[in-house]
Design an enzyme around this catalytic site. Structure first.
Site, PDB file in Angstrom:
ATOM      1  CB  VAL A   6      49.098  37.079  41.189  1.00 12.50           C
ATOM      2  CG1 VAL A   6      50.130  35.178  41.231  1.00 12.50           C
ATOM      3  CG2 VAL A   6      49.668  37.776  39.885  1.00 12.50           C
ATOM      4  CB  SER A   7      43.788  38.476  42.629  1.00 13.09           C
ATOM      5  OG  SER A   7      43.754  36.918  43.426  1.00 13.09           O
ATOM      6  CB  SER A   8      46.773  42.734  42.697  1.00 10.88           C
ATOM      7  OG  SER A   8      47.984  42.727  43.385  1.00 10.88           O
TER       8      SER A   8
END
Length: 198
Positions: A6-8
């Site tokens: 996931v990105s964050s």
């Protein structure tokens, strides 16, 4: 092995993990919580490192964009997996999930080649589109009289006074720079710019 991203840090991996656990034990799932804009991610680099995937292994991912957001990078990664004889199974691409008999591995190579070719075309189209949009943006900005690139250096209010003193050898360049609070490079850049206008 499987890979989830996931990105964050505040995003949740649960949906990917639920799907991936149907194919590999949770202990064999490597995760990253970092943007797909970069390939330099701790988990992903560990997968590709000396203690990670080996020839003949299979890596399962939920979708291609878990590898990267950039199509050119995805293509490069697919080529890396292919050259290292690592099979990539992508849950969102059913053709990559096909099970083939031991003597029919060429089918998987063919599917992989098609995927790489398609991504190459998409990456090139994306690059051309970005380049085209940049050119259109620059043209539109020029039509509106906007200056592109670095802003031009502004002359200090007392520039002409100190410049004239310097040119007449009444003060040194160093004294002129100090008086106008300019660095050496800025002073000579402005001097050149000024000479071109007089």
């Amino acid at each position: 092995m499987a890979y989830a991203r996931v990105s964050s840090t505040d995003q949740n991996l649960d949906r990917q993990l639920i799907e991936l656990k149907k194919y590999v034990p949770e202990s064999n799932i490597v995760v990253d919580k970092i943007s797909g804009k970069t390939l330099h991610r701790p988990g992903y680099e560990a997968l590709k490192g000396a203690l990670g995937l080996r020839s003949g292994d299979t890596l399962v991912i939920k979708s291609l964009d878990r590898l990267s957001r950039n199509k050119a990078d995805i293509k490069k990664e697919l080529e890396w997996f292919k050259s290292n004889h690592i099979r990539l199974m992508i849950l969102d691409l059913p053709t990559t999930m096909v099970q083939v008999p031991d003597n029919q591995e060429w089918i998987l190579d063919m599917l992989n080649n098609i995927l790489i070719e398609v991504l190459s075309s998409m990456a090139e189209q994306e690059r051309l589109l970005i380049h085209s949009r940049q050119k259109e943006g620059i043209a539109a900005a020029k039509l509106q009289g906007k200056h592109l690139g670095r802003p031009k250096m502004q002359f200090p209010n007392d520039w002409e006074h100190y410049y004239t003193l310097w040119k007449n050898h009444d003060i040194t360049a160093k004294k002129a720079m100090q008086s106008m609070n300019l660095s050496s490079s800025s002073f000579y850049k402005l001097a050149k710019q000024f000479q071109n206008t007089v």
